[in-house]
Design an enzyme around this catalytic site. Structure first.
Site, short mmCIF file in Angstrom:
data_model
loop_
_atom_site.label_atom_id
_atom_site.label_comp_id
_atom_site.label_asym_id
_atom_site.label_seq_id
_atom_site.Cartn_x
_atom_site.Cartn_y
_atom_site.Cartn_z
N ASP A 88 31.59 -7.80 35.03
CA ASP A 88 31.77 -6.36 35.14
C ASP A 88 30.64 -5.66 34.37
O ASP A 88 30.77 -5.35 33.19
CB ASP A 88 33.13 -5.98 34.56
CG ASP A 88 33.58 -4.62 35.05
OD1 ASP A 88 32.88 -4.04 35.90
OD2 ASP A 88 34.62 -4.14 34.57
N GLU A 146 32.56 -18.00 41.51
CA GLU A 146 31.92 -17.51 40.28
C GLU A 146 32.74 -16.40 39.67
O GLU A 146 33.52 -15.74 40.35
CB GLU A 146 30.53 -16.93 40.61
CG GLU A 146 29.55 -17.97 41.07
CD GLU A 146 28.27 -17.34 41.61
OE1 GLU A 146 28.20 -16.10 41.74
OE2 GLU A 146 27.35 -18.11 41.91
N CYS A 202 46.97 23.39 14.65
CA CYS A 202 46.58 22.12 14.04
C CYS A 202 47.79 21.47 13.36
O CYS A 202 48.47 22.12 12.56
CB CYS A 202 45.47 22.35 13.03
SG CYS A 202 45.04 20.86 12.13
N CYS A 222 41.12 21.98 6.09
CA CYS A 222 41.99 21.04 6.82
C CYS A 222 41.79 19.62 6.26
O CYS A 222 40.68 19.07 6.32
CB CYS A 222 41.63 21.12 8.31
SG CYS A 222 42.62 20.03 9.33
N LYS A 252 39.59 -9.22 43.39
CA LYS A 252 39.66 -8.37 42.19
C LYS A 252 40.98 -8.59 41.48
O LYS A 252 42.04 -8.58 42.12
CB LYS A 252 39.56 -6.89 42.61
CG LYS A 252 38.20 -6.50 43.11
CD LYS A 252 37.35 -5.99 41.95
CE LYS A 252 36.33 -5.00 42.41
NZ LYS A 252 36.49 -3.66 42.08
N CYS A 300 46.88 21.59 9.34
CA CYS A 300 46.70 22.80 8.53
C CYS A 300 47.25 24.05 9.21
O CYS A 300 47.16 25.14 8.67
CB CYS A 300 45.22 22.99 8.20
SG CYS A 300 44.26 23.51 9.63
#
Ligand code: IVH
Length: 682
Positions: A118, A114, A416, A440, A322, A419
């Site tokens: 999961d 079978e 960032c 930003c 597996k 910005c």
């Protein structure tokens, strides 16, 4: 309607609906349209609302949920839920075969193969053909009672049908009085992707894979939310009175009782045949609409299973093979960083393109700074990329032997990339954030895009390209600016003519009708997705109630935990957000729940009919009756005219309306007349 009539109608409707459910979900051969189905279901919902004492525990309305479970009861399994031994190689599989042949010398063996789904294991108990309890695996001895949530899964029968005597063939048996079936609850990949898109949109961490998503869904408190998530279930075990001589026969048997058993199972006469089944599905598994993580091999005969018995943890008669996640090595070229609507920074690994499980991989997600540190990632490293259950490939390791000398570690950015403001990482948070919300670029655009999106204000004319342009040209800078756009400034842009500019203006005007719950979602409070926004809107009824609510009051609302509550408080603690909301209130967006904003259509009995309500009533308030009229497709009229179909008159209704109705030949009905009109479709 009498009590007896109600019981009869409820039973007949339930049976009819389950029959259609079966045709739709099990046989994929519906004989009525979705609309006709909804009409039947809504009719039953209405009947059950009026006669709650007669709701059957296997009612098809359980499929749409509605029950809130604050805490799941712990239940001890009647038969312990064991796990399976794992193998990863042909060699180990041969050893399994040899072990068995040693215990059963000279015996003929058959293996039932079978798919190994999961998902989340579940045990479902039936008594007298009725689903009575569904319990998760838990620790194998005790699990959680998730019955109400499991009942929303359309492919799990609530009431079994006796196999038709005419259809009886060799292996068909009547089901016993009590038994349990076991299987796996799964989340189809397509549903998983949709849910994750929504989660990312509200700044919530996406589920890592469909299994986690299925498991999270099963533990949701509100079963009507579970119902929307479209879980599915494959059964692979029967526990009860011995009716069958082998596993394959049992699976055919339960499939005759309408349980969903995978069509991809196969009986194999040798371990070589098992191996080719395993190879076949290793190639084909990507084509399945759900995830599998291997193959389960079971000795088919129940007698042989019994002789083989169990070790402390797992049966000797079964094993799981597996699959190894597809993995490949490639080079890390660069780590780039994306800024989301909420300011969250996501690092992305840019890779030398490489073929993996049929697709070319160029990028892999790195999640956050911790993951980069954990991998000890260096610039130009050779990395292993894997595609497991996850949709986006991930980096699982580094080939240290190939690391160039003097290569420097990947340093997480401090500013960032858009910005240049300093990034922050709050305690307990996985991500770094750019806090410069108002300046930003990606945050400004992202917030506006979220606001105009289909599930929010549905401003079709303001798609992502137009928003980019409007922001760049300084026409808008935040969501409230949308309502000050003037047509002339649009017309000054090359791309727009009179018609397209007018369309945008019309759309903006129309958005003022969008109901409160969508506006609440649109303003983009972190963690407030469309579901939570709906719950908050219904619970608090107005933006003022929400912005003045305390943490305790917020967590009292359904589906709202402390994380969401804190996020709502944080949002309103910022003066800039308060100002935005005030501006939106001033342009008259809907910031209150309308009386008719109730969830579902309950029926079509009043379609095309106008009803005027007057006086006071015994069982409903006037507002409730007005809602019910709309929920059954009717319109509320304020005064009696030739167009009125019914005057719904309560006890102390004044003579003026009733006299007028009689004069015009309009039918005057009582509260119970009304109830029977909406309960029974004539
Ligand atoms: S049979 C005695 N069959 O795998 C154990 N399990 O590691 C009987 N699973 O907990 C389990 N697909 O959740 C069986 N076709 C299948 C399966 C399957 C998935 C899961 C199940 C179990 C775990 C065992």
């Amino acid at each position: 309607m009498t009590k007896e009539e109600a019981i009869l109608q409820i039973r007949q409707l339930s049976k009819e609906i389950e029959e259609h459910n079966f045709r739709y979900y099990q046989q994929s051969a519906p004989i009525i349209s979705d609309y006709e189905f909804d009409v039947l279901l809504n009719k039953l919902i209405a009947l059950e609302k009026d006669w709650p004492a007669f709701i059957q525990s296997d009612s098809p309305t359980m499929r749409v949920g509605g029950t809130i479970t604050k805490e799941f009861k712990t239940v001890t399994h009647k038969y312990p839920m064991m796990s399976l031994g794992n193998t990863y190689s042909e060699e180990e599989l041969n050893e399994f075969d040899e072990r068995i042949r040693k215990i059963l010398p000279g015996e003929q063996l058959e293996y039932a193969c079978e798919l190994k789904f999961d998902g989340v294991a579940i045990g479902i108990t039936y008594k007298n053909g009725q689903l009575v309890q569904a319990v998760t695996r838990g620790d194998g001895v005790q699990g959680d009672d998730v019955t109400t949530n499991v009942k929303t899964i359309r492919t799990i029968p609530l009431q079994l049908k006796m196999p038709d005597a005419n259809d009886l063939f060799e292996s068909a048996r009547a089901f016993p009085d009590a038994f349990e079936v076991r299987g796996e609850i799964i989340m189809p990949r397509a549903v998983f992707e949709r849910i994750n898109e929504d989660r990312i949109d509200i700044g919530e961490a996406p589920f890592a894979n469909p299994r986690n998503c299925a498991s999270g869904t099963l533990k949701m408190q509100d079963s009507s939310e579970v119902s929307k998530r479209r879980l599915d279930c494959f059964l692979y075990g029967y526990y009860g009175t011995p009716l069958f001589t082998n596993h394959f026969e049992a699976m055919n048997g339960i499939s005759n009782w309408n349980f969903k058993v995978s069509e991809h199972r196969k009986l194999c006469a040798s371990i070589e045949e098992v191996m080719s089944y395993i190879h076949y599905w290793d190639e084909k598994r990507e084509e399945l609409p759900f995830d599998i993580d291997g193959i389960v091999v079971k000795v088919n005969s129940y007698r042989q299973q019994e002789e083989l018995g169990f070790t402390a943890k797992s049966p000797r008669w079964a094993i799981s093979y597996k699959y190894k996640a597809a993995s490949v090595a490639t080079q890390l070229e660069e780590v780039t960083y994306q800024v989301g609507r909420t300011g969250a920074i996501t690092p992305v690994a840019n890779l030398t393109p490489v073929l993996l499980a049929g697709t070319t991989v160029k990028r892999a997600s790195l999640h956050n700074a911790d993951q980069i540190a954990k991998l000890d990632l260096h610039v130009n490293d050779t990395v292993f990329v894997e595609k497991g259950g996850e949709i986006i490939p991930k980096i699982t390791g580094v080939d240290i032997l190939k690391r160039k000398e003097n290569s420097s570690p990947v340093l997480y950015i401090t500013h960032c990339p858009e910005c240049n403001s300093i990034l922050q990482r709050k305690e307990g948070e996985a991500h770094h954030y750019c806090l410069n919300e108002e300046e930003c670029g990606p945050q400004i655009k992202g917030k506006i895009e979220h606001f105009t999106g289909r599930k929010a204000m549905n401003l079709e004319g303001l798609g992502s390209e137009t928003i980019d342009l409007f922001v760049e040209k300084g026409i808008i800078k935040n969501i409230a600016d949308i309502y000050s756009i003037d047509k002339d400034s649009i017309l000054q842009l090359d791309r727009f003519g009179e018609k397209s500019a007018q369309n945008i203006m019309d759309g903006i005007e129309k958005s003022k009708e969008v109901p409160f719950e969508k506006v609440l979602f649109a303003i983009g409070i972190r963690y407030v997705g469309d579901t939570v926004a709906r719950k908050l809107a219904r619970h608090f009824k107005s933006i003022d109630a929400i912005r003045n609510a305390t943490i305790e009051q917020l967590t009292d609302a359904p589906e709202v935990g402390s994380v969401i509550a804190r996020s709502v408080i944080d949002f309103f603690s910022k003066p800039s957000n308060q100002q935005l909301i005030d501006r939106l209130i001033n342009v008259e967006l809907q910031f209150e729940l309308k009386a008719d904003a109730l969830p579902i259509t309950l029926g079509d009995q009043l379609t095309g009919k106008t009803v005027v309500v007057t006086g006071t009533f015994e069982r409903h308030s006037r507002d409730e009756l007005k809602q019910l009229i709309e929920q059954h497709g009717g319109k509320n009229g304020s005064s009696v005219s030739k167009k009125t179909n019914y005057l719904l008159a309560g006890s102390d209704s004044g003579p003026s309306k009733t006299d007028k109705a009689r004069e015009l030949g309009v039918q005057v009905i009582s509260e119970s007349d009304f109830e029977s009109i909406i309960s029974i479709k004539n």
